[in-house]
Scaffold this active site. Structure first.
Site, PDB file in Angstrom:
ATOM      1  N   LYS A  44     -28.464  62.679 -11.294  1.00 16.51           N
ATOM      2  CA  LYS A  44     -27.057  62.298 -11.137  1.00 16.51           C
ATOM      3  C   LYS A  44     -26.436  62.940  -9.903  1.00 16.51           C
ATOM      4  CE  LYS A  44     -26.921  62.760 -16.170  1.00 16.51           C
ATOM      5  NZ  LYS A  44     -27.935  63.810 -16.360  1.00 16.51           N
ATOM      6  N   TYR A  65     -27.317  70.700 -12.866  1.00 18.14           N
ATOM      7  CA  TYR A  65     -28.076  71.496 -13.846  1.00 18.14           C
ATOM      8  C   TYR A  65     -28.928  72.562 -13.149  1.00 18.14           C
ATOM      9  CZ  TYR A  65     -27.132  67.466 -16.961  1.00 18.14           C
ATOM     10  OH  TYR A  65     -26.553  66.451 -17.688  1.00 18.14           O
TER      11      TYR A  65
END
Length: 274
Positions: free
Chosen positions: A73, A48
């Site tokens: 993640k 992201y």
């Protein structure tokens, strides 16, 4: 705020705040607003490219670190045991934290077949106390079976695309059988077509709520963890106001019947982006 108890005993807010497709500087403002509103679970990821912005909001907040539940993640390019350990340290540095509450394998990318080694690195991080829980995202049943067979720490959750048009019933049943929570990304469906349905609008009118609040409530009553995303302050607040009403069994069934097994995101079996 509702909490669920994960299979390792850790408590996690059932409603969290997602920051997918939120730029780094915008993430700082959005997360700050979310924390001010009452969210305590924040979900980000290396890919992201906003871990720095998320970390800034966390570190600037008056909310204590112990009250927060932070998820990030490992991305597909960092699969493999050593790569994952390195990627985690880099994420931790960007976030400016000493530990994360939950670390997830972002996609199984089965074509490369490295997700078991990747998950074993998560197990090491868990045993070393650098993360409080570990899990996976976008894993089909066959991917989960391989983890359960070859690894020793059971995933606490599987974060998957899930909304009324993609109910994921078989996968939910498998996860429930193995005491693995389902966490819904894109819980309101990308594009929001589901929110325009007359049936959803009627239920919303009945409860004096918005269509989005109804769909989030449907997830919560299905024992699903949800992480809606927004950068709009009013919407951030609206998505949080879902604990003061309850859908009837009939209303739940109406929404259950909307399933089309229709994805907006990639199928995990085909997702090989690196």
């Amino acid at each position: 705020m509702n909490e669920v108890t994960l299979n390792n005993g850790l408590k996690m807010p059932q409603l969290g705040f997602g920051v997918w497709q939120v730029e780094d500087n915008e993430a700082t403002k959005a997360v700050a607003k979310a924390l001010e509103t009452g969210y305590r679970s924040i979900d980000t990821a290396m890919i992201y490219q906003n871990e720095i912005g998320v970390g800034k909001a966390i570190n600037d907040s008056s909310v204590s670190r112990e009250e927060l539940f932070i998820t990030t993640k490992v991305w597909n390019t960092d699969h493999g045991y050593e790569n994952t350990l390195r990627a985690f340290d880099e994420s931790l540095e960007r976030l400016g934290l000493d530990y994360v509450d939950l670390y997830l394998v972002h996609w199984p990318t089965p074509q490369f077949d490295e997700y078991v080694d990747t998950y074993k690195a998560l197990e090491k991080l868990y045993h070393d106390g650098k993360v409080k829980a570990i899990g996976v995202c976008n894993f089909h049943i066959e991917h989960l079976e391989k983890i359960l067979e070859q690894c020793t720490v059971k995933p606490v959750l599987n974060q998957i695309e899930c909304h009324p048009f993609l109910a994921q019933n078989d996968l939910k049943d498998f996860c429930a059988k193995h005491d693995i929570f389902v966490e819904a990304w894109s819980p309101l469906q990308q594009g929001g077509e589901v929110l325009q349905l007359e049936s959803i609008q009627t239920i919303a009118h009945t409860h004096n709520k918005t269509a989005a609040q109804v769909v989030l409530r449907w997830h919560l009553q299905n024992n699903t963890i949800v992480i809606p995303k927004s950068v709009t302050p009013a919407r951030i607040e609206e998505n949080f106001e879902v604990f003061d009403f309850e859908l009837s069994a009939e209303e739940m069934e109406q929404i259950n019947q909307l399933n089309r097994d229709e994805r907006k995101g990639p199928d995990p079996s085909d997702m090989n982006m690196r």
